[in-house]
Design a protein around this motif. Structure first.
Motif, PDB file in Angstrom:
ATOM      1  N   LYS A 186     -30.606   1.867  59.044  1.00  0.00           N
ATOM      2  CA  LYS A 186     -29.998   2.125  59.721  1.00  0.00           C
ATOM      3  C   LYS A 186     -29.988   3.043  60.834  1.00  0.00           C
ATOM      4  O   LYS A 186     -30.237   4.251  60.350  1.00  0.00           O
TER       5      LYS A 186
ATOM      6  N   HIS B 164     -32.033  -1.390  49.944  1.00  0.00           N
ATOM      7  CA  HIS B 164     -31.467  -1.137  51.359  1.00  0.00           C
ATOM      8  C   HIS B 164     -30.993  -1.341  52.814  1.00  0.00           C
ATOM      9  O   HIS B 164     -31.667  -1.657  52.775  1.00  0.00           O
TER      10      HIS B 164
ATOM     11  N   ALA C  50     -16.531  -8.344  48.699  1.00  0.00           N
ATOM     12  CA  ALA C  50     -18.014  -9.524  48.953  1.00  0.00           C
ATOM     13  C   ALA C  50     -18.948  -7.669  47.885  1.00  0.00           C
ATOM     14  O   ALA C  50     -19.402  -7.749  49.352  1.00  0.00           O
TER      15      ALA C  50
ATOM     16  N   MET D  69     -30.801  -1.785  62.907  1.00  0.00           N
ATOM     17  CA  MET D  69     -31.553  -1.614  64.159  1.00  0.00           C
ATOM     18  C   MET D  69     -31.451   0.380  64.846  1.00  0.00           C
ATOM     19  O   MET D  69     -31.386   1.161  63.834  1.00  0.00           O
TER      20      MET D  69
ATOM     21  N   ARG E 197     -28.749   3.329  48.997  1.00  0.00           N
ATOM     22  CA  ARG E 197     -29.300   3.171  50.339  1.00  0.00           C
ATOM     23  C   ARG E 197     -29.622   4.719  50.282  1.00  0.00           C
ATOM     24  O   ARG E 197     -30.118   5.705  49.408  1.00  0.00           O
TER      25      ARG E 197
ATOM     26  N   LEU F  99     -19.358 -15.089  66.237  1.00  0.00           N
ATOM     27  CA  LEU F  99     -19.206 -15.248  64.310  1.00  0.00           C
ATOM     28  C   LEU F  99     -18.468 -16.732  64.425  1.00  0.00           C
ATOM     29  O   LEU F  99     -18.149 -17.006  65.277  1.00  0.00           O
TER      30      LEU F  99
ATOM     31  N   ASP G 154     -22.104  -9.612  68.376  1.00  0.00           N
ATOM     32  CA  ASP G 154     -22.431 -10.740  67.462  1.00  0.00           C
ATOM     33  C   ASP G 154     -21.212 -11.546  67.337  1.00  0.00           C
ATOM     34  O   ASP G 154     -20.664 -11.877  68.476  1.00  0.00           O
TER      35      ASP G 154
ATOM     36  N   ILE H  36     -23.089 -14.494  55.411  1.00  0.00           N
ATOM     37  CA  ILE H  36     -22.423 -15.893  55.838  1.00  0.00           C
ATOM     38  C   ILE H  36     -20.393 -15.325  55.668  1.00  0.00           C
ATOM     39  O   ILE H  36     -20.539 -13.685  55.207  1.00  0.00           O
TER      40      ILE H  36
ATOM     41  N   SER I 252     -22.735  -1.546  66.077  1.00  0.00           N
ATOM     42  CA  SER I 252     -23.970  -0.663  65.967  1.00  0.00           C
ATOM     43  C   SER I 252     -24.739  -1.115  67.327  1.00  0.00           C
ATOM     44  O   SER I 252     -25.997  -1.462  67.205  1.00  0.00           O
TER      45      SER I 252
ATOM     46  N   VAL J  72     -26.349 -12.328  65.132  1.00  0.00           N
ATOM     47  CA  VAL J  72     -26.218 -10.738  65.783  1.00  0.00           C
ATOM     48  C   VAL J  72     -28.110 -11.045  66.337  1.00  0.00           C
ATOM     49  O   VAL J  72     -28.457 -10.337  65.524  1.00  0.00           O
TER      50      VAL J  72
ATOM     51  N   VAL K   7     -18.453  -7.376  70.105  1.00  0.00           N
ATOM     52  CA  VAL K   7     -19.290  -6.236  70.645  1.00  0.00           C
ATOM     53  C   VAL K   7     -19.552  -5.668  69.082  1.00  0.00           C
ATOM     54  O   VAL K   7     -18.377  -4.730  68.337  1.00  0.00           O
TER      55      VAL K   7
HETATM   56  C1  SRM Z   1     -19.811  -6.605  62.625  1.00  0.00           C
HETATM   57  C2  SRM Z   1     -19.645  -5.373  62.042  1.00  0.00           C
HETATM   58  C3  SRM Z   1     -18.329  -4.968  62.938  1.00  0.00           C
HETATM   59  C4  SRM Z   1     -18.018  -5.048  64.211  1.00  0.00           C
HETATM   60  O1  SRM Z   1     -17.586  -5.744  64.271  1.00  0.00           O
HETATM   61  O2  SRM Z   1     -18.384  -4.455  64.706  1.00  0.00           O
HETATM   62  C5  SRM Z   1     -20.170  -5.356  60.494  1.00  0.00           C
HETATM   63  C6  SRM Z   1     -19.572  -6.063  59.500  1.00  0.00           C
HETATM   64  C7  SRM Z   1     -19.722  -6.120  58.395  1.00  0.00           C
HETATM   65  N1  SRM Z   1     -19.614  -4.948  57.385  1.00  0.00           N
HETATM   66 FE1  SRM Z   1     -20.701  -2.976  58.285  1.00  0.00          FE
HETATM   67  N2  SRM Z   1     -20.310  -4.091  60.101  1.00  0.00           N
HETATM   68  C8  SRM Z   1     -20.475  -3.725  61.266  1.00  0.00           C
HETATM   69  C9  SRM Z   1     -21.308  -2.097  61.429  1.00  0.00           C
HETATM   70  C10 SRM Z   1     -20.822  -1.490  60.178  1.00  0.00           C
HETATM   71  C11 SRM Z   1     -21.235   0.181  60.195  1.00  0.00           C
HETATM   72  C12 SRM Z   1     -21.645   0.855  62.070  1.00  0.00           C
HETATM   73  C13 SRM Z   1     -22.725   0.965  61.995  1.00  0.00           C
HETATM   74  O3  SRM Z   1     -23.834   0.340  62.035  1.00  0.00           O
HETATM   75  O4  SRM Z   1     -23.514   2.103  62.945  1.00  0.00           O
HETATM   76  C14 SRM Z   1     -21.066   1.028  59.161  1.00  0.00           C
HETATM   77  C15 SRM Z   1     -21.006   2.436  58.567  1.00  0.00           C
HETATM   78  C16 SRM Z   1     -22.805   3.146  58.624  1.00  0.00           C
HETATM   79  C17 SRM Z   1     -23.289   2.337  57.207  1.00  0.00           C
HETATM   80  O5  SRM Z   1     -24.075   0.975  57.319  1.00  0.00           O
HETATM   81  O6  SRM Z   1     -23.254   3.193  56.313  1.00  0.00           O
HETATM   82  C18 SRM Z   1     -21.153  -0.615  58.456  1.00  0.00           C
HETATM   83  C19 SRM Z   1     -21.366   0.213  57.026  1.00  0.00           C
HETATM   84  C20 SRM Z   1     -20.594  -0.848  55.761  1.00  0.00           C
HETATM   85  C21 SRM Z   1     -20.465  -0.830  54.836  1.00  0.00           C
HETATM   86  C22 SRM Z   1     -19.986   0.250  53.947  1.00  0.00           C
HETATM   87  C23 SRM Z   1     -21.662   1.057  53.549  1.00  0.00           C
HETATM   88  C24 SRM Z   1     -22.168   1.661  53.016  1.00  0.00           C
HETATM   89  O7  SRM Z   1     -22.934   2.044  51.964  1.00  0.00           O
HETATM   90  O8  SRM Z   1     -21.133   2.823  52.664  1.00  0.00           O
HETATM   91  C25 SRM Z   1     -20.223  -2.504  53.970  1.00  0.00           C
HETATM   92  C26 SRM Z   1     -20.925  -2.636  53.042  1.00  0.00           C
HETATM   93  C27 SRM Z   1     -22.325  -2.702  52.113  1.00  0.00           C
HETATM   94  O9  SRM Z   1     -22.763  -2.733  52.641  1.00  0.00           O
HETATM   95  O10 SRM Z   1     -21.767  -2.911  50.532  1.00  0.00           O
HETATM   96  C28 SRM Z   1     -20.462  -3.101  55.044  1.00  0.00           C
HETATM   97  C29 SRM Z   1     -19.843  -4.510  55.160  1.00  0.00           C
HETATM   98  C30 SRM Z   1     -20.135  -5.166  55.938  1.00  0.00           C
HETATM   99  C31 SRM Z   1     -20.064  -6.657  56.014  1.00  0.00           C
HETATM  100  C32 SRM Z   1     -21.068  -7.165  55.499  1.00  0.00           C
HETATM  101  C33 SRM Z   1     -18.576  -6.762  54.233  1.00  0.00           C
HETATM  102  C34 SRM Z   1     -19.363  -7.659  54.286  1.00  0.00           C
HETATM  103  O11 SRM Z   1     -19.454  -7.814  53.103  1.00  0.00           O
HETATM  104  O12 SRM Z   1     -19.087  -8.838  54.331  1.00  0.00           O
HETATM  105  C35 SRM Z   1     -18.953  -7.178  57.484  1.00  0.00           C
HETATM  106  C36 SRM Z   1     -20.177  -8.805  57.827  1.00  0.00           C
HETATM  107  C37 SRM Z   1     -18.977  -9.329  58.873  1.00  0.00           C
HETATM  108  C38 SRM Z   1     -19.271 -10.830  59.338  1.00  0.00           C
HETATM  109  O13 SRM Z   1     -19.067 -11.602  58.926  1.00  0.00           O
HETATM  110  O14 SRM Z   1     -20.084 -11.096  59.979  1.00  0.00           O
HETATM  111  N3  SRM Z   1     -20.104  -2.337  56.150  1.00  0.00           N
HETATM  112  N4  SRM Z   1     -20.905  -1.304  58.940  1.00  0.00           N
HETATM  113  C39 SRM Z   1     -21.268  -4.443  62.427  1.00  0.00           C
HETATM  114  C40 SRM Z   1     -22.177  -4.832  62.664  1.00  0.00           C
HETATM  115  C41 SRM Z   1     -22.921  -4.485  62.676  1.00  0.00           C
HETATM  116  C42 SRM Z   1     -24.727  -5.205  63.476  1.00  0.00           C
HETATM  117  O15 SRM Z   1     -24.912  -4.881  64.951  1.00  0.00           O
HETATM  118  O16 SRM Z   1     -24.872  -5.265  62.479  1.00  0.00           O
END
Ligand code: SRM
Ligand SMILES: Cc1cc2nc3c(=O)[nH]c(=O)nc-3n(C[C@H](O)[C@H](O)[C@H](O)COP(=O)(O)OP(=O)(O)OC[C@H]3O[C@@H](n4cnc5c(N)ncnc54)[C@H](O)[C@@H]3O)c2cc1C
Ligand code: SF4
Ligand code: FES
Lengths: 802, 135
Positions: free
Chosen positions: A662, A659, B129, A624, A736, A596, A594, A548, A590, A557, A587
């Protein structure tokens, strides 16, 4: 210095010694105990049997305590005789010890009714740590266990055995359970609750014989009826252990007789605990024994003054989900008394107060014992209740959760077992700078008994301690006040298969946004997908399989294993983006794409057009595996990281995790796909793979720990699978791997995964395989939705012009 | 337009799963209807915080938790019931069930397109969020 010898290293004896140590030092102390264990909390043996506590958890005073206080501890020695004129005692090891003062704290022994063949192999009692250990060793899932005796002890034993998987029947001589603490109605409620938990209760049956040839095979009752049994526990009551009192020539009735100063009929011999009789009463609960110990400590140290004047007896059943509390008078027909009752059969709640001359004389609570401390206080203090008649059963509603504590006066008892008042706790917090529950326990002993006052203690700490720290997340949330470890055990043993069931039996029946998704995860994991999936308990992302966004639309995705795609796939993605006017194509971080800003109602159509599986980018699940190009193209590649990553993703995809999870696989230590900062990473080397876990590069940055180094790709994936399942089964929800690995420690994780015995590894794998077999690509729900309106935007039946 | 109310037949009971909500477009307005097992309750679908779709929230007893930042509201009174939402509230609508159909009483004069519409946006960072799942 005078020589004080204590016989009995149990709860009362040692608690009394603790009190003696508070006075000026005047004794050389020796303690004899015939058990081979240091002083432990006997009360919690029930919790050990039920798997809620380990043996280590219940130690009250470790060896260091005895050393620190110069106490000579003689374990495993049974005192067999006392010469009260020579002032010596004799041990079963032949030792003769002189004393100036002798303290008898020999507790009780289980009553063994005259049943034919009661000594048969497979018949147990439940009194001490060794009994508990033998029971734990003996019981196996599926065994038929019969508990003789439906009192507190019998029911707790029954529940413990049942948690261990046995098929349990409680046989009780009387027509109602716990007749010493409850009336017939209350006993009926408890029986119903026990049945609900899956324990069979048989009432009004007198056991006459244990059947079987050598080993127990059944139990026979008066009248000839019998039932099969593989093991039997006799919990038919206790009798004060007075044999040494008799040997010493003391006055002994049912127990060793003591006066208000805890003196026996011999000036240098004292007694405390379950072995004594005071004013005609023998006590069988810890709280009175602690009070006795305080008085005795004053007397024996030459500070004679305080008197023991008897205790109000209060009993609590320690079975999770079966709240029972009873104190004071329970019989209905006490002259001049009034009875106030409340019953709700479908909630299983029964409350009864007995009043005498405007004061509380007795209380029974079944199904909801949350007010027990209030009633206990009224009983102890003899409060005149006439002015609060309207609020006796239901206190006037208060919104403030801290109010409970704020309303208590300083001399009100918080910990009934150890007799600690609110004032004492507050004083300790101020004087000793206490900030945590464990410090409070150590310093005041509060909450070290049955543990039912823990939440009150926490509330006081919260209110008073300047730097109160909640010790790691203890309970899941207010709705289901158990730790996740506990809950997993409950769910498993009770075979609970739906969130609502857990909430109803062990929670407030309602739940919240914290516990519902957590319980959903737990059920799915524990039953390997074979549970009653309740989508209403899931977050919206998991109902529509998309993330959402801030405007209520969703993102899509698709799975692109290992980050590898093809021209055809890219073309379909492009077509879909145009066809549905997707506002942004991006892109992701990960290695995938996406879409959106998609409307909920378009989701199933888009998935169908894409013809790709869900990338699970919206859930607490497998995200992934990022990969690098590896040996296929890279001049430095030492391993085929792309294929390895794709295979790893295939094996774990579609599974839920505590949680998001990855992963990455890289072909050499240059680490182009960042495997060292992933939850699970595979790092290729010449001729080997390193499997690393617990890495992070999000809110925290943490370098992953090395789990193991192996030779082949298959071994690497199998090691990753072990860690994966272990994390699934042991982490708390929303933990995590970077927190989980730190909390557990990599050594322990290695020991229980890659270095575990083969059968352990195999069972982790079996459960993973089962879960995997039941899992599926969530986007297939486009064809078979869980509910007809899962993705539909409903339009009003009646068109209105507005 | 006069300030009148009208009962409108909006949705079949079976369209809303137990303990879930669905939004229904009624004219220009979106109403969130929830199935609590023994009754259906209706509120404005728009969260007063940042417009989150309340129909997509988790139902807890007779409250709903907004899927975007976890503000919590009573479905009976519309009052905000957790710390974050305590100073706001949402509009509630009377409901009745007849012949398997849920009707809602709507103030007709108000049932116009309301406020600024939800915006679609390419900025996704909302550190509040707490609930939204996170890739
Ligand atoms: C789409 C994407 C950004 C992008 O455009 O690249 C993204 C988008 C979001 N990330 Fe992310 N993350 C994305 C890659 C990452 C990465 C990079 C990776 O995966 O290698 C990270 C760092 C690695 C990790 O997971 O720790 C990352 C670390 C976070 C975090 C911090 C997590 C942590 O505990 O450190 C959050 C917040 C959370 O999980 O609480 C978060 C949360 C979010 C949220 C879900 C925010 C939210 O709660 O709504 C974003 C959702 C956007 C949406 O509405 O769709 N995102 N996020 C990436 C989607 C990856 C995929 O294909 O599935
Ligand atoms: C499973 C279980 C659950 C319980 N739950 C509760 C509860 O919830 N609340 C509550 O208030 N109470 C509970 N009780 C009762 C409580 O544990 C006892 O009241 C308390 O332990 C009695 O203390 P004590 O020191 O008198 O006896 P014990 O703790 O039994 O200590 C006596 C010790 O003396 C040793 N001993 C005896 N004779 C000799 C000898 N001749 N030489 C050397 N050593 C000797 C014994 O082996 C024993 O270790 C429970 C008891 C059990 C078994
Ligand atoms: S949460 Fe992630 S995607 Fe959203 S703005 Fe912050 S960094 Fe970007
Ligand atoms: S939009 Fe509802 S809580 Fe933020």
């Amino acid at each position: 210095m005078e020589k004080l010898v204590v016989v009995g290293n149990g709860m009362a004896g040692v608690a009394c010694v603790e009190q003696i140590l508070k006075y000026e030092k005047k004794f050389d102390i020796t303690i004899f105990g015939d058990e081979t264990h240091v002083n432990y909390n006997r009360i919690l043996l029930s919790s050990v049997l039920a798997g809620e506590k380990s043996l280590d958890d219940i130690v009250l005073n470790g060896l260091d305590w005895y050393q620190k206080n110069n106490i000579d501890l003689r374990l495993g020695v049974r005192i067999v005789d006392i010469d009260s004129s020579a002032k010596t005692i004799t041990g079963n090891d032949g030792s003769v010890t002189h004393f100036d003062k002798l303290l008898l704290a020999t507790g009780s022994v289980p009553v063994i009714p005259s049943i034919e063949d009661v000594k048969k192999e497979g018949v147990f009692v439940f009194r001490n740590l060794d009994d508990t250990r033998s029971l734990l060793e003996r019981c196996r899932p599926g065994l038929k266990a019969v508990v003789i005796g439906g009192g507190l002890l019998g029911l707790e034993a029954a529940r413990g055995l049942q948690v261990q998987g046995c098929d349990v029947t409680v046989v009780h001589l009387m027509d109602t359970l716990m007749e010493r603490q409850l009336d017939n109605t209350g006993g009926g409620y408890v029986a119903a609750k026990m049945n609900e938990l899956g324990v069979t209760v048989l009432l009004g049956l007198s056991t006459t014989a244990i059947l079987g040839n050598g080993h127990v095979e059944g139990v026979q009752f008066k009248g000839g009826r019998s039932i099969p049994a593989d093991l039997v526990v006799v919990a038919a009551g206790i009798r004060p252990n007075v044999s040494l009192g008799v040997a010493a020539g003391l006055e002994v009735k049912r127990g060793i007789v003591v006066n208000d100063y805890m003196e026996t009929s011999h000036p240098d011999i004292f007694a405390v605990g379950e072995c004594v009789q005071h004013n005609g009463v023998c006590y069988g609960l810890v709280a009175p024994l602690i009070e006795q110990g305080k008085v005795l400590a004053a007397t024996i140290t030459g500070n004679k003054g305080p008197k023991y004047e008897g205790s109000v007896q209060a009993a609590k059943l320690k079975i999770m989900g079966v709240d029972v509390f009873s104190a004071g008078e329970i019989a209905d027909k006490v002259d001049g008394s009034e009875v106030i009752r409340y019953e709700d059969p479908s909630l299983g709640v029964y409350k009864k107060l007995t009043l005498k001359a405007g004061k509380l004389a007795g209380v029974i609570l079944v199904g909801d014992a949350s007010d027990s401390h209030r009633y206990m206080d009224w009983l102890r203090s003899g409060t005149d209740l006439r002015s609060m008649r309207k609020h006796l059963l239901f206190p006037a509603a208060s919104e403030d959760v801290g109010l409970d504590v704020a309303m208590m006066s300083d001399n009100e008892t918080i910990c009934g077992c150890m007799g600690v008042t609110k004032g004492t706790i507050i004083e300790a917090i101020h004087d000793k700078g206490i900030n945590t529950l464990s410090q409070l326990k150590e310093c005041t002993r509060a909450s070290t008994g049955c543990g039912s006052c823990t939440s009150l203690c926490q509330q006081i700490l919260k209110a008073v301690a300047p730097e109160f720290e909640e010790e790691t997340r203890k309970t899941l949330c207010k709705c289901v006040p158990f730790s996740e470890d506990n809950l997993r055990e409950i769910v498993r043993s009770q075979k609970l298969k739906s969130v609502q069931e857990v909430l109803e039996i062990y929670g407030n029946g309602i739940g919240c946004e914290v516990c519902k998704p957590a319980l959903s995860y737990m059920l799915d994991m524990l039953w390997c997908g074979d549970h009653d999936e309740d989508r209403s308990a899931r977050f919206i992302n998991d109902r529509v399989h998309a993330n959402i966004q801030k405007d209520g639309t969703f993102s899509v995705v698709p799975r692109m294993r290992g980050g590898v795609t093809s021209p055809a796939e890219l073309r379909r993605i492009a077509d879909v983006a145009e066809k549905y006017n997707v506002p942004m194509v991006k892109v992701t971080g990960s290695q995938r794409i996406d879409l959106l800003g998609v409307k909920k109602s378009d989701l199933p159509k888009i998935w169908a057009d894409l013809g790709m599986p869900s990338g699970q980018a919206y859930t607490k699940g497998v995200r992934m595996v990022k990969t690098c190009v590896g040996t296929d193209f890279c001049r430095f590649g030492t391993q085929d990281s792309t294929s390895a990553g794709i295979e790893l993703e295939r094996r774990l995809e579609n599974l839920f995790t505590p949680h998001k999870l990855k992963m990455a696989a890289v072909g050499c230590p240059r680490n182009c796909a960042e495997a060292t900062v992933k939850d699970i990473g595979l790092i290729g080397n010449e001729g080997s793979w390193q499997v690393v876990v617990g890495g992070a590069a999000g809110k925290n940055v943490r370098k992953a720990d090395l789990l193991v180094t192996v030779e082949t790709t298959e071994e690497a994936i199998r090691a990753a699978e072990l860690f994966f399942q272990y994390y699934r089964e042991n982490a708390n929800y929303l933990e995590r791997t970077y927190d989980f690995v730190e909390r557990f420690g990599i050594e322990k994780i290695r020991k229980e995964t890659v270095y575990a015995p083969d059968d352990k590894k195999q069972s982790l794998r079996d459960r993973l395989r089962k879960s995997k077999e039941r899992s599926q690509d969530a986007w297939l729900e486009r064809e078979t939705p869980r509910h007809p309106s899962q993705f539909v935007q409903i339009k009003s039946l009646e068109d209105v012009l507005v | 337009m006069k300030d009148t109310k009208r009962w409108i037949r909006v949705v079949r009971c079976e369209d809303i799963p137990l303990r879930e909500g669905r939004s229904v477009k009624v004219g220009h307005r979106e109403i969130a209807i929830f199935n609590l097992g023994d009754r259906f309750l209706a509120v404005d679908n728009r969260c007063p915080h940042k417009g989150g779709p309340l129909a997509d929230g988790i139902v807890c007893g007779s409250t709903v938790v907004c899927p975007l930042h976890a503000w919590k509201f009573s479905l009976e009174t519309g009052a905000g019931v957790n710390a974050a939402s305590s100073s706001s509230s949402i509009e509630t609508f009377a409901t009745s069930v007849d012949d398997g159909i849920v009707s809602v009483e709507i103030p007709v004069s108000q049932a116009e397109p309301h406020g600024p519409q939800l915006q679609s946006s390419a900025h996704f960072c909302d550190m509040l969020a707490v609930l939204a799942d996170s890739p």
